[in-house]
Scaffold this active site. Structure first.
Site, PDB file in Angstrom:
ATOM      1  N   ASN A  13       4.866  13.607 -24.479  1.00 38.05           N
ATOM      2  CA  ASN A  13       3.746  13.125 -23.663  1.00 38.05           C
ATOM      3  C   ASN A  13       3.784  13.910 -22.352  1.00 38.05           C
ATOM      4  OD1 ASN A  13       1.937  11.720 -22.092  1.00 38.05           O
ATOM      5  ND2 ASN A  13       3.180   9.851 -21.947  1.00 38.05           N
ATOM      6  N   TRP A  14       2.909  14.893 -22.267  1.00 40.39           N
ATOM      7  CA  TRP A  14       2.955  15.778 -21.091  1.00 40.39           C
ATOM      8  C   TRP A  14       2.366  15.128 -19.849  1.00 40.39           C
ATOM      9  CZ3 TRP A  14       1.110  21.204 -23.316  1.00 40.39           C
ATOM     10  CH2 TRP A  14       2.023  21.616 -24.299  1.00 40.39           C
ATOM     11  N   LYS A  15       1.738  13.970 -20.013  1.00 42.75           N
ATOM     12  CA  LYS A  15       1.099  13.269 -18.889  1.00 42.75           C
ATOM     13  C   LYS A  15       0.161  14.227 -18.141  1.00 42.75           C
ATOM     14  CE  LYS A  15       4.934  10.093 -18.781  1.00 42.75           C
ATOM     15  NZ  LYS A  15       5.801   9.204 -18.033  1.00 42.75           N
ATOM     16  N   HIS A  99      -0.206   2.951 -22.680  1.00 45.07           N
ATOM     17  CA  HIS A  99       0.947   3.440 -21.935  1.00 45.07           C
ATOM     18  C   HIS A  99       1.094   2.634 -20.644  1.00 45.07           C
ATOM     19  CE1 HIS A  99       3.606   5.992 -19.588  1.00 45.07           C
ATOM     20  NE2 HIS A  99       4.005   6.508 -20.744  1.00 45.07           N
ATOM     21  N   GLU A 101       1.758   3.425 -17.720  1.00 50.08           N
ATOM     22  CA  GLU A 101       1.082   3.974 -16.532  1.00 50.08           C
ATOM     23  C   GLU A 101      -0.391   3.591 -16.530  1.00 50.08           C
ATOM     24  OE1 GLU A 101       2.537   7.947 -17.120  1.00 50.08           O
ATOM     25  OE2 GLU A 101       4.534   7.239 -16.568  1.00 50.08           O
ATOM     26  N   GLU A 171       8.761   1.104 -24.504  1.00 48.80           N
ATOM     27  CA  GLU A 171       9.080   1.849 -23.286  1.00 48.80           C
ATOM     28  C   GLU A 171       9.302   0.873 -22.137  1.00 48.80           C
ATOM     29  OE1 GLU A 171       7.612   6.127 -23.501  1.00 48.80           O
ATOM     30  OE2 GLU A 171       5.930   4.957 -22.795  1.00 48.80           O
ATOM     31  N   GLY A 177      10.669   7.704 -16.425  1.00 54.18           N
ATOM     32  CA  GLY A 177      10.710   8.656 -15.318  1.00 54.18           C
ATOM     33  C   GLY A 177      11.744   8.329 -14.256  1.00 54.18           C
ATOM     34  N   SER A 217      13.075   8.009 -20.164  1.00 51.14           N
ATOM     35  CA  SER A 217      14.177   8.902 -19.779  1.00 51.14           C
ATOM     36  C   SER A 217      15.031   9.373 -20.948  1.00 51.14           C
ATOM     37  CB  SER A 217      15.036   8.247 -18.695  1.00 51.14           C
ATOM     38  OG  SER A 217      14.267   8.017 -17.526  1.00 51.14           O
ATOM     39  N   GLY A 238       8.616  11.924 -22.005  1.00 56.01           N
ATOM     40  CA  GLY A 238       7.792  12.409 -20.895  1.00 56.01           C
ATOM     41  C   GLY A 238       8.431  13.650 -20.292  1.00 56.01           C
ATOM     42  N   GLY A 239       9.216  13.442 -19.231  1.00 54.80           N
ATOM     43  CA  GLY A 239       9.799  14.551 -18.467  1.00 54.80           C
ATOM     44  C   GLY A 239      10.426  15.650 -19.314  1.00 54.80           C
TER      45      GLY A 239
HETATM   46  P1  PGA Z   1       9.983   9.804 -19.371  1.00 55.96           P
HETATM   47  O1  PGA Z   1       8.532   9.235 -19.821  1.00 55.96           O
HETATM   48  O2  PGA Z   1      10.601  10.421 -20.601  1.00 55.96           O
HETATM   49  O3  PGA Z   1       9.676  10.822 -18.319  1.00 55.96           O
HETATM   50  O4  PGA Z   1      10.763   8.661 -18.879  1.00 55.96           O
HETATM   51  C1  PGA Z   1       8.367   8.567 -21.035  1.00 55.96           C
HETATM   52  C2  PGA Z   1       6.946   8.103 -21.185  1.00 55.96           C
HETATM   53  O5  PGA Z   1       6.359   7.645 -20.199  1.00 55.96           O
HETATM   54  O6  PGA Z   1       6.349   8.185 -22.263  1.00 55.96           O
END
Ligand code: PGA
Length: 265
Positions: A13-15, A99, A101, A171, A177, A217, A238-239
C-alpha cells in the site's frame, strides 16, 4: 492444512507516496525480483494517478494491481472521486476499503464503507477490508467489541457467496507507521477472533477460506514470525513497500515460512 484458497497474500500500500518516476522504478523492481512461480499472491496498490503506468509494468507479470480506495457509484457528479468501473478499466483486480487512515483522518463511517464493499463486489472487484483498534480501545479492552462492530457493519448484507472475493486486513491503528508491531501471538489471537466472527456471520467452511492479512509496521525483520502464524494469511505493507528490496524480502518470508499449527480454536 490451510485450504488452498488461503494462499499467502502480500500487499504493498504505497499510500500518498512516490512520483511517476519513482512509481515506475519501484514497480519494475518488484516485477524483476518476484519471479514467476512463487506460491504467494503479490498485489501493488499505487496512488490513483499512477495506476495506469504501474498497470503497464505489471502486465504479463504475476503481480496484481490494486487501488487504495473507490467511490460506490459507477459514474456521475462526484467531483474528485474514482469509480470501480474506472479501476477495472485500468486493470485493477483489488481495492483496499476501510483503511484506518480513511476512517480516522477522512471520517469514513462503517455504513459508508459497507456501501463501498457491496458496490465493489457487485462490480467484480476483490476487496481487502481493513479493521483494527486504536491504542485507547486496546487499553480499554474494547478490541473485540470494536472488531465485531467493524466486521458486522462493514460486511452487512454481503452474501456468503461473495466471501471468496473478500480478504480482511487486521491493522491495529497503534501499529501503523509507528514501528510498533503486534507480536506474532497478539496477531494470531486477534486473527482467530476475526475468523471466529466470520464463522458466526457466514459458515465455518466459508470463514476458513477467508484470507486475513496483518498490517502495521511489517518489516523484513518481523515478517517471518508473523507470517508463520496459523491464521496470518499475508501482510498489508505500508512503509516497507516503498522499497523494492524490503518488500521482496517480506514476499520471500511469506514463501519460506512453514505454517504453525493453531494452538487453540
Ligand atoms: P505501515 O502501514 O506498514 O507503514 O505500518 C500499513 C498500512 O497502513 O497498511
Amino acid at each position: 492444512m490451510k485450504p488452498d484458497k488461503r494462499r499467502k497474500t502480500i500487499v504493498g500500500n504505497w499510500k500518498m507516496h512516490t512520483t511517476a518516476a519513482e512509481a515506475r522504478h519501484l514497480a519494475g523492481g518488484v516485477v524483476d525480483g518476484v519471479g514467476n512461480s512463487d506460491p504467494v499472491t503479490v498485489i501493488l496498490c499505487p496512488p490513483f494517478p499512477y495506476l495506469a503506468l504501474v498497470g503497464e509494468i505489471l502486465k504479463g507479470s504475476r503481480v496484481a494491481l490494486g487501488a487504495q480506495n473507490m467511490y460506490p457509484e459507477k459514474e456521475g457528479a462526484f467531483t474528485g472521486e474514482v469509480s470501480p468501473t474506472m479501476l477495472l478499466d485500468l486493470g485493477c483486480r483489488y481495492v483496499i476499503l476501510g483503511h484506518s487512515e480513511r476512517r480516522h483522518k477522512l471520517g469514513e463511517s462503517d455504513a459508508f464503507i459497507n456501501q463501498k464493499v457491496r458496490f465493489a463486489l457487485a462490480c467484480g472487484l476483490d476487496i481487502i477490508l481493513c479493521v483494527g483498534e486504536t491504542l485507547e480501545q486496546r487499553k480499554a479492552n474494547q478490541t473485540e467489541a470494536l472488531l465485531d462492530r467493524q466486521l458486522n457493519l462493514g460486511l452487512a448484507d454481503v452474501p456468503g457467496a461473495a466471501l471468496p472475493h473478500i480478504s480482511i486486513a487486521y491493522e491495529p491503528v497503534w501499529a501503523i507507521g509507528t514501528g510498533k508491531t503486534a507480536t506474532p501471538e497478539q496477531a494470531e489471537e486477534t486473527h482467530q477472533f476475526i475468523r471466529h466472527q466470520l464463522v458466526k456471520m457466514f459458515s465455518m467452511a466459508a470463514a476458513e477460506r477467508v484470507r486475513i492479512q496483518y498490517g502495521g509496521s511489517v518489516k523484513p525483520e518481523n515478517a517471518a514470525a508473523l507470517l508463520a502464524q496459523h491464521d496470518v494469511d499475508g501482510a498489508l505493507i505500508g512503509g516497507a513497500s516503498l522499497n523494492a528490496g524490503q518488500f521482496l524480502a517480506i514476499v520471500r518470508a511469506g514463501i519460506s515460512e512453514p505454517q504453525t499449527k493453531r494452538k487453540s480454536a
